[in-house]
Design a protein around this motif. Structure first.
Motif, short mmCIF file in Angstrom:
data_model
loop_
_atom_site.label_atom_id
_atom_site.label_comp_id
_atom_site.label_asym_id
_atom_site.label_seq_id
_atom_site.Cartn_x
_atom_site.Cartn_y
_atom_site.Cartn_z
N HIS A 1 0.92 -1.34 0.00
CA HIS A 1 0.11 -0.09 -0.06
C HIS A 1 0.86 1.36 -0.06
CE1 HIS A 1 -3.85 -2.31 0.60
NE2 HIS A 1 -3.14 -2.98 1.57
N ARG A 2 2.10 1.11 0.10
CA ARG A 2 3.22 2.14 0.16
C ARG A 2 3.12 3.22 1.15
NH1 ARG A 2 4.68 2.09 -5.43
NH2 ARG A 2 5.79 4.08 -5.24
N ARG A 3 1.84 3.23 1.76
CA ARG A 3 1.84 4.22 3.19
C ARG A 3 0.81 3.42 3.99
NH1 ARG A 3 4.77 6.86 0.63
NH2 ARG A 3 5.22 8.93 0.52
N LEU A 4 1.06 3.62 5.26
CA LEU A 4 0.25 3.31 6.32
C LEU A 4 -0.82 4.05 6.70
CD1 LEU A 4 2.90 1.66 8.82
CD2 LEU A 4 1.62 0.46 7.06
N THR A 5 -2.08 3.63 7.09
CA THR A 5 -3.04 4.52 7.50
C THR A 5 -3.70 3.91 8.91
OG1 THR A 5 -4.90 3.22 6.61
CG2 THR A 5 -4.03 5.09 5.15
N PRO A 6 -4.19 4.32 10.02
CA PRO A 6 -4.79 3.81 10.98
C PRO A 6 -5.40 2.78 10.75
CG PRO A 6 -4.97 6.29 11.27
CD PRO A 6 -4.40 5.89 9.76
N GLU A 7 -6.36 2.78 9.70
CA GLU A 7 -7.35 1.57 9.34
C GLU A 7 -6.43 0.43 8.86
OE1 GLU A 7 -9.27 5.35 9.86
OE2 GLU A 7 -7.58 4.72 8.45
N LEU A 8 -5.38 0.88 7.87
CA LEU A 8 -4.68 -0.29 7.57
C LEU A 8 -3.95 -1.09 8.56
CD1 LEU A 8 -3.43 -1.96 5.03
CD2 LEU A 8 -1.77 -0.02 4.74
N VAL A 9 -3.33 -0.14 9.57
CA VAL A 9 -2.61 -1.07 10.32
C VAL A 9 -3.34 -1.88 11.43
CG1 VAL A 9 -1.14 -0.46 12.59
CG2 VAL A 9 -0.84 0.65 10.48
N ALA A 10 -4.82 -1.16 11.57
CA ALA A 10 -5.83 -1.99 12.44
C ALA A 10 -6.10 -3.27 11.87
CB ALA A 10 -6.75 -1.17 12.80
#
Length: 340
Positions: A83-92
């Motif tokens: 995904h190239r960048r983490l987001t809070p939702e992606l990490v969760a």
């Protein structure tokens, strides 16, 4: 010259992942024990991969098995690659998927802070809500891939570090600790890096990390690191320095103890991965995480030449890891993002 630079960067990137996984695996059977219990139970100092005691929470695990430290870091690395960048939702979502695949809840594979936060996420809490009680070292232990990708962009390094923590360890304390670790790894990867430059970066990361997350009361981690370095400087023998670190700073999973002790071990061992890991493994307490953090930083500093390759190969085999392949993908991502 460009190809040579890539080769050096790749070697240090692999070294970081090796240090994380080997420290985790070597510290797995000694976790929760005191230094005296480790020495008596294992017939002296632990210097290789061992089987946990029958009375240990991880009894029955094979030598070389890693814990949640490596499991979560690898999961985040793959999320970054995809995904190239983490987001809070992606990490969760990434952590929840990892927990299910690892059967983490049933095996008691995760710390109370992470378990409580993941259960809150399953009940519908937002990542910010779920992580607002996390004050331990779960963010710091998994943050290495963030440093490997964003090491040359300070703002993104700090932002992505905070996001990597948020769903389970979203307090200013936990993020400050994780930022100290990610900044230390980023500095260790740089050409001409030294123990001094690594610890200087860790201090800056600790300061920057406090700007993120739910506010909580805590000693300033940069001053806590200064204290640890002042304490160990009183002694000349390594054994005395290690004992002082154990007695005055501590080896609990709290950030003010484990993260600072891991950073101080980098200083005590002159940034050499195997000595840092071995000292951490025999200190007692949260041995797997302290060894994983110290190992990752020192591995990034010294590269693969500093490791026992046979032990690393065993860890990779037992856990189906491919640190070189993962390192190549992370480094290519960094290059593609023009952070070279």
């Amino acid at each position: 010259m460009v190809e040579q630079d890539f080769t050096v960067e790749l070697d240090k990137t692999i070294g970081c992942l090796w240090g994380l996984a080997l420290g985790d695996a070597m510290g797995m059977p000694t976790e929760f024990l005191t230094p005296e219990e480790i020495a008596s139970s294992f017939g002296g100092r632990v210097r290789e991969l061992r089987v946990p005691l029958a009375s240990h929470p991880r009894a029955g695990w094979p030598p070389g098995a890693v814990t949640d430290d490596t499991g979560q870091a690898v999961a985040l690395a793959r999320a970054l690659i995809n995904h190239r960048r983490l987001t809070p939702e992606l990490v969760a979502n990434t952590l929840l998927q990892w927990a299910v695949e690892a059967d983490a809840f049933a095996k008691g594979f995760i710390s109370p802070s992470t378990a409580n936060a993941l259960r809150a996420l399953q009940r519908g809490a937002t990542p910010t809500e779920a992580g607002c009680q996390g004050r331990t070292n779960g963010g710091a232990m998994r943050v290495a891939p963030v440093a490997l990708v964003f090491r040359k962009n300070w703002q993104l390094l700090m932002e992505q570090t905070a996001i990597a923590c948020l769903p389970t360890h979203g307090t200013s304390l936990a993020i400050s600790g994780a930022a100290a670790v990610s900044a230390a790894i980023a500095a260790a990867l740089a050409p001409g890096a030294s123990v001094e430059s690594v610890l200087k970066a860790a201090r800056l990361g600790a300061v920057a990390g406090r700007d993120y997350g739910c506010r909580c009361w805590t000693p300033l981690l940069e001053r806590r690191l200064d204290l640890a370095l002042e304490i160990i400087a009183r002694y000349t023998e390594r054994a005395d320095r290690i004992r002082a670190l154990y007695e005055f700073i501590g080896v609990d999973m709290t950030v003010t103890e484990s993260v600072i002790t891991a950073l101080a071990l980098v200083a005590i061992t002159d940034g050499e991965p195997m000595p840092a890991i071995i000292e951490a493994v025999n200190m007692g307490g949260d041995t797997d995480t302290i060894a994983a953090i110290a190992g990752a930083i020192c591995g990034a500093l010294k590269g693969t030449r500093a490791f026992d390759v046979a032990m690393v190969s065993q860890v990779e085999s037992v856990n189906n890891l491919d640190c070189r392949g993962l390192a190549i993908k992370l480094l290519r991502l960094r290059k593609a993002e023009n952070f070279s």
